[in-house]
Scaffold this motif. Structure first.
Motif, PDB file in Angstrom:
ATOM      1  N   SER A 158       0.055  21.846 -13.670  1.00  0.00           N
ATOM      2  CA  SER A 158       0.701  21.144 -14.764  1.00  0.00           C
ATOM      3  C   SER A 158       0.025  19.795 -14.973  1.00  0.00           C
ATOM      4  CB  SER A 158       2.186  20.936 -14.456  1.00  0.00           C
ATOM      5  OG  SER A 158       2.323  20.209 -13.265  1.00  0.00           O
ATOM      6  N   THR A 176       1.934  13.556 -14.959  1.00  0.00           N
ATOM      7  CA  THR A 176       2.850  12.720 -15.711  1.00  0.00           C
ATOM      8  C   THR A 176       2.392  11.266 -15.664  1.00  0.00           C
ATOM      9  OG1 THR A 176       4.251  12.275 -13.804  1.00  0.00           O
ATOM     10  CG2 THR A 176       4.747  14.263 -15.100  1.00  0.00           C
ATOM     11  N   VAL A 177       2.975  10.463 -16.536  1.00  0.00           N
ATOM     12  CA  VAL A 177       2.647   9.034 -16.527  1.00  0.00           C
ATOM     13  C   VAL A 177       3.015   8.425 -15.181  1.00  0.00           C
ATOM     14  CG1 VAL A 177       3.173   6.806 -17.579  1.00  0.00           C
ATOM     15  CG2 VAL A 177       2.902   8.824 -19.019  1.00  0.00           C
ATOM     16  N   SER A 221       3.110   9.893 -12.213  1.00  0.00           N
ATOM     17  CA  SER A 221       2.168  10.275 -11.157  1.00  0.00           C
ATOM     18  C   SER A 221       0.845   9.540 -11.308  1.00  0.00           C
ATOM     19  CB  SER A 221       1.946  11.784 -11.165  1.00  0.00           C
ATOM     20  OG  SER A 221       1.338  12.196 -12.382  1.00  0.00           O
ATOM     21  N   GLN A 246      -0.610   5.547 -23.126  1.00  0.00           N
ATOM     22  CA  GLN A 246       0.520   4.832 -23.695  1.00  0.00           C
ATOM     23  C   GLN A 246       0.066   3.462 -24.182  1.00  0.00           C
ATOM     24  OE1 GLN A 246       3.508   6.209 -23.980  1.00  0.00           O
ATOM     25  NE2 GLN A 246       3.092   8.027 -22.735  1.00  0.00           N
TER      26      GLN A 246
END
Length: 346
Positions: free
Chosen positions: A6, A9-10, A12, A62
């Motif tokens: 997967s 994520t931000v 991680s 981001q």
């Protein structure tokens, strides 16, 4: 069929790949509002700062800063990273001080914030006792504004704060423990023309010169309410200060009056600076307490906290006669609890 990994994520990416250099650049841009000022602070070029912040945004995918009114501001996602950078820098600074202290042969450094209520007796006595037990400990006492001390305690710049604070008014990450009760008294300069009287009336004292706390402080608010309860307006002839040494100096040089915690007043009386007036002067301030962050308490801070408790216990014995102390206000949790959270209900 092999399983697909997967996408990260931000969160991680933040925990595994973001560097302190990137966080420092982001914090400097937001704190100064300018890439050029951030570059001066970090001793690098402006292009290096801009490139580092861009790298961080690209890594996390981001937007972390935006430009408004010709100044940089953190976005909702950037603000937690700025606060993280500030906490990490504070921790590194403190760790550096600890390492320097150990290299010099000392036994660690302790940073304590304190208000006037602790400076006359409790803190000096506790520091003397700690130095007797840990002669090589480096002690630093900070006496700036209470809101700033609370912020410094939360950020790690201070280990402990000794002050008369209400638990309901403080963030839930701070824990407090009662040290001792303190009542307020009125003192008058020893050379004041009214000092030799045998009786005093509040109406008479209202027109005299007073030393008062700064506007907006807890003490000032309660002081003004005490005058209003007596049907009087606060004195207009006043000097506002929060500095105990200046207060003593003013009382010595000018005919003035002031509200003080009893131990401060007793010190002023012993020094021949002032006389304590036999007036009911309770302002309703909370008891003197020691505060610390729930996740940070070094062994040296733990030891000093215990020393404060010992000294306070000896100093908090009930008094006799007309100067008997008022009943101590209780902390936010039952007396059986050794410490209480700022978020606890009264």
């Amino acid at each position: 069929m092999p399983l697909r990994n997967s996408p990260p994520t931000v969160g991680s990416l933040l925990s595994r790949q973001v560097s302190l250099r990137q966080l420092r650049a982001l914090a400097a841009v937001v704190e100064t509002g300018s890439a050029s000022l951030a570059a001066e602070r970090l001793h690098v070029t402006q292009s290096a700062v801009s490139k580092t912040v861009a790298e961080l945004e690209a890594l996390l995918g981001q937007t972390l800063v935006d430009r408004r009114n010709r100044s940089f501001h953190a976005t909702a996602l950037g603000q937690p990273l700025v606060e993280l950078a500030q906490r990490l820098q504070n921790e590194l600074d403190r760790c550096g001080q600890e390492v320097d202290a150990l290299c010099r042969g000392t036994q660690g450094a302790l940073h304590v914030g304190a208000t006037n209520a602790a400076l006359a007796h409790l803190l000096p006595q506790a520091m003397a006792q700690l130095k007797a037990e840990q002669p090589n400990a480096a002690l630093h006492v900070h006496t700036h504004a209470v809101p700033d001390m609370v912020d410094d305690l939360r950020s790690g710049r201070l280990d402990l704060v000794v002050a008369r604070l209400r638990g309901d008014d403080l963030p839930p990450d701070l824990i407090g423990q009662r040290l001792m009760g303190q009542r307020e008294v009125v003192v008058i300069s020893a050379h004041h023309p009214l000092a030799l009287q045998r009786s005093w009336r509040w109406e008479q004292l209202q027109d005299q010169a007073w030393i008062i706390p700064f506007e907006g402080t807890q003490s000032r608010t309660l002081l003004e309410r005490s005058w209003q309860r007596r049907g009087l307006t606060p004195p207009s002839n006043q000097i506002a200060t929060g500095d105990l040494a200046l207060t003593f100096s003013l009382l010595r040089r000018m005919p003035m009056l002031a509200f003080m915690a009893l131990q401060q007043a007793e010190l002023a009386a012993r020094l021949g600076i002032a006389k304590i007036l036999p007036l009911q002067a309770d302002l309703g301030l909370p008891d003197l307490s020691v505060w610390w962050h729930r996740e940070r308490l070094s062994p040296l801070a733990e030891q000093f906290k215990a020393v404060l408790q010992d000294v306070a216990q000896m100093s908090d014995a009930p008094e006799e006669g007309p100067t008997a102390a008022r009943p101590a206000t209780k902390p936010s949790e039952p007396p059986a609890a050794p410490a209480w959270r700022a978020s606890s209900p009264p």
